[in-house]
Design a protein around this motif. Structure first.
Motif, short mmCIF file in Angstrom:
data_model
loop_
_atom_site.label_atom_id
_atom_site.label_comp_id
_atom_site.label_asym_id
_atom_site.label_seq_id
_atom_site.Cartn_x
_atom_site.Cartn_y
_atom_site.Cartn_z
N ARG A 152 -8.04 -21.74 4.68
CA ARG A 152 -7.96 -20.48 5.41
C ARG A 152 -6.52 -20.02 5.36
N ASN A 153 -6.27 -18.92 4.69
CA ASN A 153 -4.92 -18.38 4.58
C ASN A 153 -4.84 -17.10 5.39
N GLU A 154 -4.06 -17.12 6.44
CA GLU A 154 -3.89 -15.90 7.23
C GLU A 154 -2.52 -15.30 6.96
N ALA A 155 -2.49 -13.99 6.91
CA ALA A 155 -1.21 -13.29 6.74
C ALA A 155 -1.15 -12.18 7.77
N VAL A 156 -0.04 -12.13 8.48
CA VAL A 156 0.15 -11.11 9.51
C VAL A 156 1.47 -10.42 9.19
N ILE A 157 1.38 -9.18 8.81
CA ILE A 157 2.58 -8.49 8.32
C ILE A 157 2.80 -7.22 9.13
N GLU A 158 4.04 -7.07 9.58
CA GLU A 158 4.38 -5.92 10.39
C GLU A 158 5.44 -5.10 9.68
N LEU A 159 5.13 -3.84 9.41
CA LEU A 159 6.14 -2.98 8.79
C LEU A 159 6.79 -2.18 9.91
N THR A 160 8.02 -2.58 10.24
CA THR A 160 8.66 -1.97 11.40
C THR A 160 9.81 -1.03 11.04
N GLY A 161 10.22 -1.02 9.76
CA GLY A 161 11.28 -0.11 9.34
C GLY A 161 10.71 0.88 8.32
N ASP A 162 11.23 2.09 8.32
CA ASP A 162 10.72 3.11 7.40
C ASP A 162 10.88 2.69 5.94
N ASP A 163 10.01 3.21 5.10
CA ASP A 163 10.07 3.00 3.64
C ASP A 163 9.95 1.54 3.21
N ALA A 164 9.36 0.72 4.03
CA ALA A 164 9.18 -0.68 3.64
C ALA A 164 7.93 -0.84 2.77
N VAL A 165 7.93 -1.90 1.98
CA VAL A 165 6.81 -2.15 1.07
C VAL A 165 6.30 -3.59 1.26
N ALA A 166 5.00 -3.73 1.47
CA ALA A 166 4.43 -5.07 1.60
C ALA A 166 3.23 -5.19 0.67
N HIS A 167 3.31 -6.15 -0.24
CA HIS A 167 2.16 -6.42 -1.12
C HIS A 167 1.71 -7.85 -0.87
N ILE A 168 0.42 -8.03 -0.72
CA ILE A 168 -0.08 -9.39 -0.60
C ILE A 168 -1.32 -9.52 -1.47
N ALA A 169 -1.31 -10.56 -2.30
CA ALA A 169 -2.39 -10.69 -3.27
C ALA A 169 -2.84 -12.13 -3.36
N GLY A 170 -4.06 -12.32 -3.83
CA GLY A 170 -4.56 -13.68 -3.97
C GLY A 170 -5.62 -13.76 -5.06
N ALA A 171 -5.59 -14.87 -5.77
CA ALA A 171 -6.65 -15.17 -6.75
C ALA A 171 -7.18 -16.55 -6.38
N ALA A 172 -8.48 -16.64 -6.22
CA ALA A 172 -9.07 -17.93 -5.85
C ALA A 172 -10.18 -18.27 -6.82
N MET A 173 -10.22 -19.53 -7.23
CA MET A 173 -11.26 -19.98 -8.15
C MET A 173 -11.95 -21.19 -7.55
N GLY A 174 -13.22 -21.05 -7.28
CA GLY A 174 -13.93 -22.13 -6.62
C GLY A 174 -15.18 -22.54 -7.37
N ASP A 175 -15.37 -23.85 -7.44
CA ASP A 175 -16.53 -24.39 -8.14
C ASP A 175 -17.14 -25.47 -7.23
#
Ligand SMILES: Nc1ncnc2c1ncn2[C@@H]1O[C@H](COP(=O)(O)OP(=O)(O)OP(=O)(O)O)[C@@H](O)[C@H]1O
Ligand SMILES: [Mg+2]
Lengths: 253, 428
Positions: free
Chosen positions: B259-282
């Motif tokens: 379980r991966n949790e991400a909590v991101i707060e953009l508190t300043g103007d013009d900020a950039v937040a990218h969050i990505a994930g690739a999961a492979m399950g068998d």
């Protein structure tokens, strides 16, 4: 080269016969054309030959250089030298055109027991061939067929054919969607590949393409059968009079 | 017994198994505060709405379920990358395997040694960003972490880091239960790439708090993998200042529960937040990405790109939310979560959410679940590409949008080689 005998094909999902006894023999180095009304089974024939799922051969056979191809996987048929230029080329998002081609070229070489082509050699060859088809570097980088115009997709099919150098080339309505200049480019591309050891089966509705790619033999397909075979004149006759007379003649016979 | 009481008992039972590490004033206060918060909220239980798709019991129970060690011989990820290595074995810092913790522009300290001090810069962040991230949804495993984490690193970046800092988590004992807490502070205009990899422990609870000051850039690339039976609950809490950048990518292969949790707060103007994930399950694989992004400034951009490839009964979960607060005008929010189901046994559960209190914003979200495109597969095969190779190519192309979020080409290659390795190990 390609020999089709009494080929009967139905849809796998439903009881619908589409090809009802196709006979066709193409000699090495020859260009055959197939014309015929919409829905007569031309594309189905090309799909069955290249190994698409969803069709069931109920009777007959098809061999390439004497080897039965109907039991082979699509990739084995490709490695054996069969190529289909699709009527509707498929878009594959996320796979670069160049990566796709290199994977295909090397997979076929591997299947034939040849060494892989080096990245440098591949680049050199593809640049040269792309140039003659006026395919720019950007189109080579973009995902396969994604966002390509109709004409660009068709030119991309011919580029693949030129890179893979198959011996039996099937072109399914490669002329549709091409403007006059692109038609010339594509035809030149095809003609450049004409060779004593390579045969073509050209599916088209229009004489226009056959002005550029001169066929040796012309077949008319209707309702899942070849109803008439003749020389280049047969295409001119269709262009002039349509299919009505030919269909009536076949019906009467 | 009432539900609340049951929950309280379970929480106390877990707390009873843990020892609070000793430390100086600042950390002792932070831990005591976290413990109080944990007691008040209780550990997650099956009925909690936020745990609807993922069973928390093996993450909260007193002992970690055993996890066999992976015996593959493959080269560890990031091996060819020039980096500063910090190694933890089953959650314990391993000085002998780690590099010297000095690098220009970066101060690195172990939590254990820093916590002896009475006062420390990390005081304003440790457990603080985590606590901010508890509204509007409780994240009790992160609170437990703030109270009981035994080790971790505190990283303060004042300039452009010369090379990535790499946290390597080795798993050596089949029953290890590790709790690590890291704090990263990027001062104005600073830049850091943080790498994380390794199975870590039979059960791993990790919190990463990141403060990205004005104009700073933080890149985070993580590879969770290898051991099939490992379990992990991880949290990243990030706060972004003006014109700052936060980019995080996670690859997950194998693992019975993540379980991966991400909590991101953009508190300043013009900020950039990218969050990505690739999961492979068998097979026995349950993977949950839970993301909460809050836009609280003008003209910020956020992107969430999550892709999962599932087969043989593997389960993927995505819960993602974009909250645009009043006044956060010109917000550009994008969220996509997709799964590629390689058979009919696998499952993808998604809950995308948007909550918007500003009128001049562009937000989009989408979620899809699908099989391999048969037309594309046939097209590739008709060109001579064998079925297995063609399928792999389509799998990689499906993941491309997520993987392409990794800006650095060398690091992207490292991740792609992990993906192809995973595909190669599996039959067609
Ligand atoms: N998968 C399928 N499901 C249902 N019908 C099909 C399928 N494939 C082919 N058919 C039918 O089989 C017939 C022959 O189709 P085919 O595409 O081979 O014709 P064609 O000669 O290529 O026509 P056109 O000139 O319009 O391209 C048509 O009636 C078509 O609707
Ligand atoms: Mg057709």
């Amino acid at each position: 080269m390609l020999e089709i005998k009494n080929l009967h094909v139905k849809l796998e999902a439903e009881d619908k016969a589409i090809l009802k006894g196709v006979d066709l023999v193409i000699e090495p180095g020859k260009v055959h054309a197939i014309m015929g009304p919409n829905g007569s089974g031309k594309s189905t024939l090309s799909y069955v030959l290249s190994g698409r799922d969803g069709y069931e051969v109920t009777e007959g056979e098809a061999t390439l250089d004497g080897v039965d191809i109907l039991e082979m996987e699509p990739e084995e048929r490709a490695a054996a030298g069969l190529f289909l230029a699709f009527q509707y080329p498929v878009e594959i998002p996320g796979v670069g055109n160049m990566t796709f081609l290199r994977t295909a070229v090397n997979a076929q070489r591997k299947a034939r027991g040849q060494d892989e082509m080096s990245a440098a050699d591949f680049l050199k060859v593809i640049r040269e061939k792309a140039k003659t088809l006026q395919i720019d570097a950007d189109m080579l980088k973009r995902p396969v067929n994604v966002g390509f115009s109709g004409g660009e997709k068709k030119r991309n099919e011919i580029l693949q054919m030129a890179m893979l150098e198959p011996k039996m080339c099937i072109l399914d309505e490669t002329d549709s969607g091409l403007d006059v200049d692109a038609m010339k480019l594509v035809s030149d591309g095809v003609n450049a590949l004409r060779d004593a050891g390579r045969s073509f089966l050209v599916i088209t509705h229009y004489q226009r393409l056959l002005d550029h790619i001169k066929p040796d033999v012309v077949h008319i397909m209707a309702d899942g059968r070849i109803i008439k075979t003749g020389g280049p004149d047969l295409a001119l006759e269709v262009e002039k009079n349509g299919y009505a007379d030919l269909l009536a003649e076949a019906g009467a016979a | 017994m009432a539900k609340a009481e049951l929950k309280q008992d379970a929480t106390e039972a877990r707390i009873a198994t843990l020892d609070m590490p000793k430390g100086g004033k600042w950390i002792a206060a932070a831990r005591a505060d976290a413990l109080a918060r944990l007691r008040a909220m209780g550990l997650p239980a099956r009925r909690d709405e936020y745990w609807r798709y993922t069973r928390p019991d093996t993450l909260t129970q007193a002992d970690a379920p055993a996890a066999a060690l992976f015996d593959g011989k493959e080269r560890p990820v990031f091996d060819s990358v020039d980096r500063l290595r910090i190694v933890f074995v089953d959650g314990v810092f391993d000085a002998a395997s780690s590099d010297d913790l000095t690098m220009s522009g970066v101060e690195i300290e172990r939590l254990e040694s820093a916590s002896g001090a009475d006062i420390h810069w990390a005081k304003d962040l440790y457990g603080v960003l985590e606590a901010r991230g508890q509204k509007p949804v409780d994240r009790p495993l992160a609170v437990l972490n703030s109270a009981f984490a035994t080790d971790g690193v505190l990283i303060r970046v004042t300039g452009k880091a010369a090379k990535p800092v790499s946290l390597i988590y080795t798993h050596a004992s089949e029953s290890s239960d590790a709790i690590l807490h890291h704090v990263v502070k990027l001062e104005k205009g600073a830049e850091l790439t943080l790498l994380e990899n390794g199975p870590a422990a039979a059960r791993f609870n990790k919190v990463l708090e990141v403060e990205v000051a004005d104009g700073a850039r933080f890149h985070h690339i993580r590879a969770q993998g290898r051991d099939h039976e490992r379990r992990a609950a991880t949290h990243v809490f990030a706060r972004l200042g003006t014109e700052s950048q936060f980019k995080s990518f996670t690859l997950t292969v194998n693992g019975v529960l993540t379980r991966n949790e991400a909590v991101i707060e953009l508190t300043g103007d013009d900020a950039v937040a990218h969050i990505a994930g690739a999961a492979m399950g068998d097979g026995a694989f349950h993977h949950d990405d839970t993301v909460f992004i809050t836009h609280d400034a003008v003209n910020c951009e956020s992107r969430q790109v999550f892709k999962k490839v599932l087969r043989n009964g593997a389960v993927g979960v995505f819960q993602g939310k974009i909250l645009v607060k009043e006044g956060a005008q010109k917000t550009d929010g994008y969220q996509i979560s997709q799964s590629l189901l390689l058979d009919g046994d696998s499952q993808f559960l998604a809950k995308p959410e948007l909550e918007i209190y500003a009128d001049d914003v562009a937000c989009s979200h989408g979620s899809t679940s699908g099989a391999i495109d048969m037309d594309a597969l046939y097209y590739l095969r008709s060109r001579g590409v064998p079925r297995k190779e063609a399928t792999d190519l389509l799998v990689l192309s499906f993941l491309a949008e997520a993987v392409d979020e990794i800006e650095d080409e060398g690091l992207r290659e490292e991740i792609v080689s992990r993906l192809t390795g995973w595909l190669d190990r599996r039959g067609g």
